[in-house]
Design an enzyme around this catalytic site. Structure first.
Site, PDB file in Angstrom:
ATOM      1  N   LYS A  78      -5.460   1.653 -11.719  1.00 18.60           N
ATOM      2  CA  LYS A  78      -5.614   1.956 -10.287  1.00 18.60           C
ATOM      3  C   LYS A  78      -6.969   1.434  -9.816  1.00 18.60           C
ATOM      4  O   LYS A  78      -7.974   1.582 -10.535  1.00 18.60           O
ATOM      5  CB  LYS A  78      -5.501   3.476 -10.085  1.00 18.60           C
ATOM      6  CG  LYS A  78      -5.476   3.917  -8.623  1.00 18.60           C
ATOM      7  CD  LYS A  78      -5.283   5.426  -8.518  1.00 18.60           C
ATOM      8  CE  LYS A  78      -5.207   5.886  -7.072  1.00 18.60           C
ATOM      9  NZ  LYS A  78      -4.965   7.337  -6.946  1.00 18.60           N
ATOM     10  N   SER A 158      -1.272   8.854  -3.904  1.00 18.10           N
ATOM     11  CA  SER A 158      -1.959   7.612  -3.633  1.00 18.10           C
ATOM     12  C   SER A 158      -1.798   6.573  -4.740  1.00 18.10           C
ATOM     13  O   SER A 158      -2.057   5.395  -4.503  1.00 18.10           O
ATOM     14  CB  SER A 158      -3.448   7.879  -3.412  1.00 18.10           C
ATOM     15  OG  SER A 158      -4.049   8.380  -4.598  1.00 18.10           O
ATOM     16  N   SER A 182      -1.474  12.895  -6.495  1.00 20.05           N
ATOM     17  CA  SER A 182      -1.421  11.432  -6.371  1.00 20.05           C
ATOM     18  C   SER A 182      -0.845  10.713  -7.572  1.00 20.05           C
ATOM     19  O   SER A 182      -0.599   9.509  -7.503  1.00 20.05           O
ATOM     20  CB  SER A 182      -2.821  10.880  -6.086  1.00 20.05           C
ATOM     21  OG  SER A 182      -3.209  11.194  -4.781  1.00 20.05           O
TER      22      SER A 182
END
Lengths: 488, 91
Positions: A78, A158, A182
């Protein structure tokens, strides 16, 4: 025949260790896979130079018989983890050209101690604020399950790019981060496993902060066993992170605690207010535990808006504080637009959602509102923690859906911010109390898209949680994206 | 190395373009946040709202001004606060 890139992490680990495929060949195949899935917009940076250097080392180590635990396995990251010398943008215009000056604690361990390979940085909501990956400055990541009805779907957020990449077979595992769900909500939307350990289990050093008392590293994989293998390499005390826990490391890969006699709680008062297909998937999970000899107990939790309110009150305050560092001096770009000399030129570059949360946080922290809002939020969080400490004396595991619904369309419009915040409605609780939690695919919703079941246990009881998740996975009969559309 | 200071400022303001929309959004968010009041009401015997005194050791309490600006130290009132002679930025 199943492509090597479509295997699960524990399967490719064995094949690599046996020398049946070289890390360099596998890496080339993964990059080919990424190339074929560019439409998903999952990778915002490819780290090919680093990856091939690491693969060369892995090749030599395997040849010499001293492979490390994740030797040669391609991993996606990420874009809020710092990987030294590579871009780390948090998918924000503010950090669009920021190059990481040091390595995060977790990625350093993964590359140097465990032998994993960094293939690239993954799309996400800007500064991890969002639940659909639509706030990224690079445009949204797309859910591979979009193929099902021909309409573009969000992957959740997210960590949307991470979940989508794992589901589509463009990496074997992806690092995510979890502030209010997330990792778990996108895992549910994309039909993969999303695991967040207890707060403090993993070091946050080198992860770009959103809300520091909630942020925790997480992992997305195609099986519970893979999540366990990865997390065993990620967990550990870091003396340079004051919130890192000094707890004995669990052995998650071999976790095998019987569910017989365990007490599984479910918030019965939530069951009446969510969609029938989601409730059916929930009941399926409870039946699995009942068949394993667990005792199923209804529990009474508050209306979930109450938990959501505490979460948004505190996270916006922490976000306002954390994001104050982007001044354009040490960190952050500045707008080129002429907005007048009195105005902050870095703030201009934040997206709408980030600005909204900063304003809310400032409101809560102002002296006028501090006591009735921020301070009250802190006290209420303590109360909720105490309430759950009591509850975990009687209950081993709490089980409910990961999300109130399936993945929604990319062009779906929320009427107001609070409506979009309800995407996190089931997941924020684990972050409020610091518990470990995992989303495991359990079945399909009314339009045939994946649904995840959410398991949560008391802080630092990851071995129990992973044992339970393995049982649910084994009996869920869920067919993931790759097996549904590519490897029939 | 020679530094040329072009200008300094203690505070840079945040520009708000769509004030009405922002106010509506904040109002909507505060409506959700005020649901917090229901947390304590389900079992008042174990919980009641008591706001404690300010803790001086809590760094967040330096924020005494409701117009607190988190960008207090962001002194970029011009494109470059410092201009370093002899250094050319590459494109």
């Amino acid at each position: 025949m199943i492509k090597p890139t479509h295997l699960q992490l524990h399967e490719i680990k064995k094949i690599l260790a046996d020398g049946q495929i070289s890390p360099l060949t596998l890496l080339n195949e993964i990059y080919q896979e990424i190339d074929e899935h560019q439409n998903l917009n999952n990778y915002v940076t490819l780290t090919k130079n680093l990856a091939f250097q690491q693969a060369e080392i892995s090749y030599e180590r395997i040849k010499k018989g001293n492979a490390r635990p994740l030797e040669g396995i391609p991993i996606g990251v990420k874009d809020l983890y710092l990987v030294k010398g590579e871009l780390a943008t948090s998918c924000s215009e503010v950090l669009r050209d920021f190059v990481a000056p040091f390595e995060s604690h977790i990625t350093k361990n993964l590359w140097e101690k465990s032998g994993a390979i960094c293939i690239g940085k993954l799309n996400m909501d800007e500064f991890a604020m969002g639940s659909s990956n639509r706030t990224s400055c690079f445009g949204p990541s797309i859910n591979p399950w979009s193929i099902k009805n021909g309409k573009e779907l969000v992957p959740g957020g997210s960590s949307g790019g991470s979940a989508s990449a794992v589901a589509a077979g463009t990496c074997f595992a992806a690092l995510g981060s979890d502030t209010g769900g997330s990792v778990r909500q996108p895992a549910s939307f994309c039909g993969v496993v999303g695991f967040k350990p207890s707060y403090g289990r993993c070091s946050r050093r080198g992860m770009i902060a959103y809300a520091s008392s909630f942020d925790q590293a997480g992992i997305l994989t195609r099986s519970v066993q893979d999540a366990a293998i990865m997390m065993d390499q990620m967990i550990g005390n870091d003396p340079l992170d004051a919130t890192s826990a000094k707890m004995p490391k669990p052995n998650l890969e071999n976790a095998n605690i019987s569910m017989h006699g365990k007490v599984v709680g479910y918030p019965a008062n939530w069951m009446t207010i969510i969609d029938e297909s989601v409730v059916n998937a929930w009941k399926k999970a409870l039946n699995i535990f009942a068949d394993l000899g667990a005792k199923i107990e209804p529990i009474e939790l508050l209306n979930f808006d109450s938990y959501l309110s505490v979460y948004y009150l505190l996270t916006t305050a922490e976000a306002a504080s954390n994001l104050a560092r982007y001044t354009g001096i040490c960190y952050g770009n500045k707008t080129k637009e002429d907005i007048g000399s009195a105005y902050n030129k870095t703030f201009e570059l934040f997206g709408e959602e980030v600005k909204r949360r900063i304003f809310t946080g400032l409101h809560d922290l102002s002296s006028e509102n501090y006591n009735l809002e921020y301070n009250l939020g802190l006290q209420t969080r303590s109360y909720i923690k105490r309430q759950f400490t009591d509850l975990f004396n009687k209950i081993d595991l709490i089980v409910y859906p990961s999300s109130p619904r399936e993945a929604f369309a990319l062009d779906n419009v929320f009427q107001n911010p609070a409506e979009s915040y309800h995407e996190d409605v089931f997941t924020v609780l684990a972050n409020l109390i610091g518990s470990p939690a995992i989303s495991v695919p359990i079945g399909y919703g009314k339009t045939g898209l994946p649904l995840g079941i959410h398991l949560m246990s008391e802080p630092f009881s990851e071995e129990l949680l992973i044992s339970a998740a393995k049982e649910v996975e084994a009996k869920a009969d869920f067919i993931d994206f790759l097996r549904s559309y590519h490897d029939k | 190395m020679i530094f040329k200071i072009e200008s300094l400022s203690l505070k840079a303001k945040i520009r708000v373009l769509e004030r009405d929309k922002l106010e509506a959004d904040l109002s909507n968010m505060m409506e959700l946040i005020h649901e917090i009041q229901f947390v304590g009401t389900s079992n008042e015997s174990v919980y009641s709202y008591k706001t404690s005194e300010y803790r001086d050791d809590d760094p967040v309490n330096i924020i005494q001004d409701e117009n607190f600006d988190p960008f207090l130290n962001a002194s970029h009132v011009e494109d470059n606060m410092f201009e370093v002679e002899g250094v050319i930025e590459s494109d």
